[in-house]
Motif scaffolding. Structure first.
Motif, short mmCIF file in Angstrom:
data_model
loop_
_atom_site.label_atom_id
_atom_site.label_comp_id
_atom_site.label_asym_id
_atom_site.label_seq_id
_atom_site.Cartn_x
_atom_site.Cartn_y
_atom_site.Cartn_z
N VAL A 1 9.58 -45.41 42.52
CA VAL A 1 10.36 -44.43 41.77
C VAL A 1 11.37 -45.13 40.87
N GLU A 2 12.04 -46.15 41.42
CA GLU A 2 12.99 -46.91 40.61
C GLU A 2 12.29 -47.53 39.41
N GLY A 3 11.09 -48.08 39.65
CA GLY A 3 10.35 -48.70 38.55
C GLY A 3 9.95 -47.71 37.48
N VAL A 4 9.46 -46.53 37.91
CA VAL A 4 9.04 -45.50 36.96
C VAL A 4 10.23 -44.96 36.18
N THR A 5 11.30 -44.60 36.90
CA THR A 5 12.47 -44.05 36.21
C THR A 5 13.13 -45.10 35.33
N GLY A 6 13.16 -46.35 35.82
CA GLY A 6 13.73 -47.42 35.01
C GLY A 6 12.92 -47.66 33.75
N GLY A 7 11.59 -47.65 33.89
CA GLY A 7 10.73 -47.83 32.72
C GLY A 7 10.91 -46.71 31.72
N ALA A 8 11.04 -45.47 32.23
CA ALA A 8 11.22 -44.32 31.34
C ALA A 8 12.55 -44.41 30.60
#
Length: 209
Positions: free
Chosen positions: A187-194
């Motif tokens: 989730v951190e990776g997805v939200t950070g990427g977004a």
């Protein structure tokens, strides 16, 4: 029934619920704690209150009319969102057993969530343009402009105060699963990427001109 008001409410609900930087920041803070997530949601609503107030006052027109001011806001917003995104990506790449609230007390996390939600929204340069172009479309011909735009602005803020806290509470409800190490990093990776992509987009647009 005021058909225009109903139509505006539907459009505004879609705008508020559309995933973007606000949604992403609320989700990320809700992963840290329910209080931080709800505080972030309230911060987003506070940012919307500022934008709608500017639109009602007509100050947003000045922002649009002066390219330098608009581009400055674009750059500031892009830098802040990019900063949040990079932090989230770094957090995802750093192994840890649980989601930490980045240190500090619960009150610190709440204040941080409130600040991040507010700044993420209020530094969005597209919001004043959107409100400035949207609100007048739903003011009936011959109707007093100020009371009507205030009514429309209130609807937007009220929708945000309902939607974003619900998102925070849902994320917190799913917390036992979302806070597992692998899920947390994903989730951190997805939200950070977004957030990183959104911040980069906000930066590229003014710098390209």
């Amino acid at each position: 029934m005021d058909a225009q008001l109903v139509a505006f409410t539907g459009i505004a609900a879609g705008m508020v619920a559309m995933p973007g930087a606000d949604f992403t920041v609320v989700v990320r803070n809700a992963l840290a704690s329910r209080r931080a997530g709800v505080a972030s949601a309230i911060g987003v609503a506070g940012g919307l209150l500022v934008h709608t107030a500017l639109a009602v006052a007509g100050l947003a027109a000045v922002l649009v009319a002066v390219p330098v001011l608009f581009r400055t806001l674009q750059i500031a917003g892009g830098v802040y969102v990019l900063y949040l995104g990079v932090r989230a990506v770094r957090s995802a790449l750093r192994p840890r057993p649980v989601v930490a609230d980045e240190g500090g007390t619960a009150a610190d996390g709440t204040r941080r969530g409130l600040r991040q939600g507010f700044l993420t929204n209020v530094l969005n340069p597209k919001a004043p343009v959107l409100f400035l172009s949207l609100l007048p479309q739903f003011v009936p011909a011959g109707a007093p402009v100020l009371p009507r735009t205030l009514q429309l602005a209130t609807i937007v803020v009220a929708l945000a105060l309902v939607w974003f806290p619900l998102v925070a509470l849902l994320v917190d409800r799913l917390g036992p699963w979302l806070r597992r190490p692998r899920a947390t990093r994903a989730v951190e990776g997805v939200t950070g990427g977004a957030l990183t992509a959104l911040g980069a987009t906000l930066l590229v647009q003014p710098l390209a001109h």
